[in-house]
Motif scaffolding. Structure first.
Motif, PDB file in Angstrom:
ATOM      1  N   THR A   1       0.834  -1.201   0.000  1.00  0.00           N
ATOM      2  CA  THR A   1       0.000   0.000   0.000  1.00  0.00           C
ATOM      3  C   THR A   1       0.866   1.247   0.000  1.00  0.00           C
ATOM      4  O   THR A   1       0.584   2.228  -0.716  1.00  0.00           O
ATOM      5  CB  THR A   1      -0.933  -0.004   1.222  1.00  0.00           C
ATOM      6  OG1 THR A   1      -1.845  -1.103   1.120  1.00  0.00           O
ATOM      7  CG2 THR A   1      -1.727   1.298   1.318  1.00  0.00           C
ATOM      8  N   GLU A   2       1.942   1.239   0.771  1.00  0.00           N
ATOM      9  CA  GLU A   2       2.826   2.402   0.867  1.00  0.00           C
ATOM     10  C   GLU A   2       3.471   2.716  -0.478  1.00  0.00           C
ATOM     11  O   GLU A   2       3.561   3.886  -0.879  1.00  0.00           O
ATOM     12  CB  GLU A   2       3.900   2.170   1.938  1.00  0.00           C
ATOM     13  CG  GLU A   2       3.383   2.142   3.365  1.00  0.00           C
ATOM     14  CD  GLU A   2       2.574   0.887   3.683  1.00  0.00           C
ATOM     15  OE1 GLU A   2       2.774  -0.159   2.989  1.00  0.00           O
ATOM     16  OE2 GLU A   2       1.723   0.940   4.594  1.00  0.00           O
ATOM     17  N   GLU A   3       3.938   1.683  -1.175  1.00  0.00           N
ATOM     18  CA  GLU A   3       4.556   1.893  -2.493  1.00  0.00           C
ATOM     19  C   GLU A   3       3.551   2.476  -3.480  1.00  0.00           C
ATOM     20  O   GLU A   3       3.857   3.428  -4.231  1.00  0.00           O
ATOM     21  CB  GLU A   3       5.093   0.570  -3.038  1.00  0.00           C
ATOM     22  CG  GLU A   3       6.331   0.038  -2.364  1.00  0.00           C
ATOM     23  CD  GLU A   3       6.747  -1.300  -2.961  1.00  0.00           C
ATOM     24  OE1 GLU A   3       7.747  -1.310  -3.705  1.00  0.00           O
ATOM     25  OE2 GLU A   3       6.062  -2.313  -2.694  1.00  0.00           O
ATOM     26  N   ILE A   4       2.355   1.914  -3.498  1.00  0.00           N
ATOM     27  CA  ILE A   4       1.341   2.377  -4.440  1.00  0.00           C
ATOM     28  C   ILE A   4       0.927   3.808  -4.132  1.00  0.00           C
ATOM     29  O   ILE A   4       0.707   4.621  -5.045  1.00  0.00           O
ATOM     30  CB  ILE A   4       0.126   1.426  -4.425  1.00  0.00           C
ATOM     31  CG1 ILE A   4       0.558   0.026  -4.879  1.00  0.00           C
ATOM     32  CG2 ILE A   4      -0.998   1.955  -5.311  1.00  0.00           C
ATOM     33  CD1 ILE A   4      -0.498  -1.047  -4.674  1.00  0.00           C
ATOM     34  N   LEU A   5       0.864   4.142  -2.861  1.00  0.00           N
ATOM     35  CA  LEU A   5       0.506   5.510  -2.476  1.00  0.00           C
ATOM     36  C   LEU A   5       1.520   6.527  -2.983  1.00  0.00           C
ATOM     37  O   LEU A   5       1.158   7.659  -3.337  1.00  0.00           O
ATOM     38  CB  LEU A   5       0.381   5.616  -0.951  1.00  0.00           C
ATOM     39  CG  LEU A   5      -0.976   5.214  -0.360  1.00  0.00           C
ATOM     40  CD1 LEU A   5      -0.890   5.139   1.158  1.00  0.00           C
ATOM     41  CD2 LEU A   5      -2.070   6.189  -0.795  1.00  0.00           C
ATOM     42  N   GLU A   6       2.785   6.158  -3.041  1.00  0.00           N
ATOM     43  CA  GLU A   6       3.799   7.074  -3.579  1.00  0.00           C
ATOM     44  C   GLU A   6       3.487   7.411  -5.031  1.00  0.00           C
ATOM     45  O   GLU A   6       3.578   8.573  -5.451  1.00  0.00           O
ATOM     46  CB  GLU A   6       5.190   6.450  -3.471  1.00  0.00           C
ATOM     47  CG  GLU A   6       5.726   6.368  -2.040  1.00  0.00           C
ATOM     48  CD  GLU A   6       7.140   5.807  -2.003  1.00  0.00           C
ATOM     49  OE1 GLU A   6       7.799   5.791  -3.062  1.00  0.00           O
ATOM     50  OE2 GLU A   6       7.571   5.383  -0.913  1.00  0.00           O
ATOM     51  N   TYR A   7       3.133   6.386  -5.804  1.00  0.00           N
ATOM     52  CA  TYR A   7       2.763   6.618  -7.199  1.00  0.00           C
ATOM     53  C   TYR A   7       1.492   7.460  -7.290  1.00  0.00           C
ATOM     54  O   TYR A   7       1.369   8.335  -8.143  1.00  0.00           O
ATOM     55  CB  TYR A   7       2.549   5.280  -7.909  1.00  0.00           C
ATOM     56  CG  TYR A   7       3.811   4.512  -8.206  1.00  0.00           C
ATOM     57  CD1 TYR A   7       4.554   4.769  -9.360  1.00  0.00           C
ATOM     58  CD2 TYR A   7       4.259   3.504  -7.355  1.00  0.00           C
ATOM     59  CE1 TYR A   7       5.711   4.050  -9.646  1.00  0.00           C
ATOM     60  CE2 TYR A   7       5.418   2.782  -7.638  1.00  0.00           C
ATOM     61  CZ  TYR A   7       6.132   3.063  -8.778  1.00  0.00           C
ATOM     62  OH  TYR A   7       7.280   2.362  -9.059  1.00  0.00           O
ATOM     63  N   ALA A   8       0.534   7.174  -6.429  1.00  0.00           N
ATOM     64  CA  ALA A   8      -0.733   7.903  -6.449  1.00  0.00           C
ATOM     65  C   ALA A   8      -0.518   9.385  -6.163  1.00  0.00           C
ATOM     66  O   ALA A   8      -1.089  10.252  -6.833  1.00  0.00           O
ATOM     67  CB  ALA A   8      -1.699   7.297  -5.441  1.00  0.00           C
ATOM     68  N   LYS A   9       0.304   9.683  -5.181  1.00  0.00           N
ATOM     69  CA  LYS A   9       0.557  11.079  -4.829  1.00  0.00           C
ATOM     70  C   LYS A   9       1.281  11.813  -5.958  1.00  0.00           C
ATOM     71  O   LYS A   9       1.019  12.991  -6.216  1.00  0.00           O
ATOM     72  CB  LYS A   9       1.354  11.144  -3.533  1.00  0.00           C
ATOM     73  CG  LYS A   9       0.530  10.723  -2.312  1.00  0.00           C
ATOM     74  CD  LYS A   9       1.356  10.673  -1.038  1.00  0.00           C
ATOM     75  CE  LYS A   9       0.497  10.230   0.158  1.00  0.00           C
ATOM     76  NZ  LYS A   9       1.283  10.115   1.406  1.00  0.00           N
ATOM     77  N   ALA A  10       2.171  11.111  -6.664  1.00  0.00           N
ATOM     78  CA  ALA A  10       2.851  11.715  -7.811  1.00  0.00           C
ATOM     79  C   ALA A  10       1.853  11.984  -8.941  1.00  0.00           C
ATOM     80  O   ALA A  10       1.912  13.030  -9.603  1.00  0.00           O
ATOM     81  CB  ALA A  10       3.966  10.798  -8.303  1.00  0.00           C
TER      82      ALA A  10
END
Length: 352
Positions: A108-117
């Motif tokens: 979830t943390e990795e995907i959230l980084e992409y989402a925020k970008a």
């Protein structure tokens, strides 16, 4: 009205435009063109005539959808070793591409980084894409679906994005769980016409894809369902795909332009010409006047400087950022292109 278009490149330009004017005006007034009329459009040839077709498609886009271009971004949350043998895809275990990464479900943390970008880049939607036939076939011991649901909720909590998913085939119950988690749109492409499908995939059927689309819509999730142009299909196949999408009443239609991947069965397929690509886009707009038509994979590789023409040929949505296994144009360049054309990036409303 033109009764037949056997050799459109030789047709008087004025007569052709009279027919396109009549047909597009009928569409703007609610008319749905039939298969015969759509096939006539495919017979239009010659750059001048095709660009005229594109101009009328753009008028239909403006009249039915306005000038907002729907912006979304995607992330590959699980890659490689896919059980399916889709001839166009380098993630297949049947023909794994040399440059195709292999990894398990991202956290979830990795995907959230992409989402925020993606949020910072101006996307309004963010799609979580996973390899595989579908979560419908996950082991009962797998908790991957629950992890995806958690991630969806976190994206809603921590960004301004609307999360979408592309997880393959789903049951009605799984579609309902996605809806409850906050997913409002789901990508599940038909890829091609029913008649051409078995030439590119044999590990599942075209009807399997249709069944999932129906499950999604029954659960109240919008269908983001399109296909790929340039796999060796005929113009009739392209028309039949668009007609099927209209019959299914899908809301969003990704139009992928095959960018052949080395090592795949279609790795040596010749790319579409830019003129053929914009002609396909325009015909899709004639058949699907109110749907969101989305630039998806391959637009940079196939169209190059013609990307602007695609946006004046019926397109009213686009992926920004990178794709699953290939790089895309920078979001800054995409925003500049939209501004130059008098278009506005945002979220396109769905027409009922």
């Amino acid at each position: 009205m033109v009764n037949t278009i056997n050799k459109p490149e030789k047709i008087n330009f004025i007569i052709l435009n009279q027919w396109l004017t009549q047909l597009s005006n009928k569409i703007l007034n609610g008319y749905k063109i039939n298969r015969e009329e759509a096939l006539r459009l495919t017979e239009i040839e010659g750059e001048e005539n095709i660009l005229s077709l594109c101009e009328y498609a753009d008028k239909i886009r403006q009249g039915c959808c306005g000038n907002i271009v729907d912006l979304c971004s995607i992330v590959n949350i699980k890659s490689g070793n896919c059980s399916e043998n889709c001839s166009f895809c380098s993630q297949s275990a049947h023909h794994q591409g040399e440059d195709s990464p292999i990894y398990g479900l991202k956290s979830t943390e990795e995907i959230l980084e992409y989402a925020k970008a993606a949020d910072a880049a101006g996307a309004k939607r963010f799609c979580l894409v996973s390899q595989g036939r579908g979560i419908k076939y996950n082991s009962p011991k797998s908790n991957e679906f629950e992890e995806v649901l958690t991630t969806v909720k976190e994206i809603i909590a921590q960004t301004n994005l609307k999360p979408c998913c592309a997880l393959g085939e789903v049951t009605l119950e799984q579609a309902q769980a996605l809806k409850e988690a906050g997913v409002t749109r789901y990508n599940h492409n038909l890829e091609s016409s029913v008649n051409f499908y078995e030439k590119i995939v044999t590990t599942h059927t075209w009807q399997d894809r249709v069944n999932t689309v129906k499950n999604l819509k029954q659960a109240g999730i919008q269908a983001c369902t399109g296909g790929i142009m340039g796999m060796g299909e005929t113009w009739t196949d392209r028309v039949d795909l668009a007609m099927s999408l209209r019959e299914l009443e899908v809301e969003s239609v990704p139009i992928n332009l095959l960018n052949p991947r080395e090592g795949t069965p279609l790795g040596n397929e010749k790319k579409l010409t830019p003129l053929e690509a914009v002609k396909a886009i325009a015909i899709f707009r004639f058949i699907l006047p109110t749907q969101i038509l989305r630039y998806a994979g391959g637009r940079e590789a196939v169209l190059g400087e013609w990307q602007r023409q695609g946006l004046k040929s019926g397109i009213n949505a686009m992926l920004i950022g990178n794709y699953l296994t290939t790089l895309g144009q920078s979001p800054e360049d995409d925003h500049a292109m939209l501004t130059e054309l008098g278009l506005e990036g945002g979220e396109t409303p769905v027409n009922s």
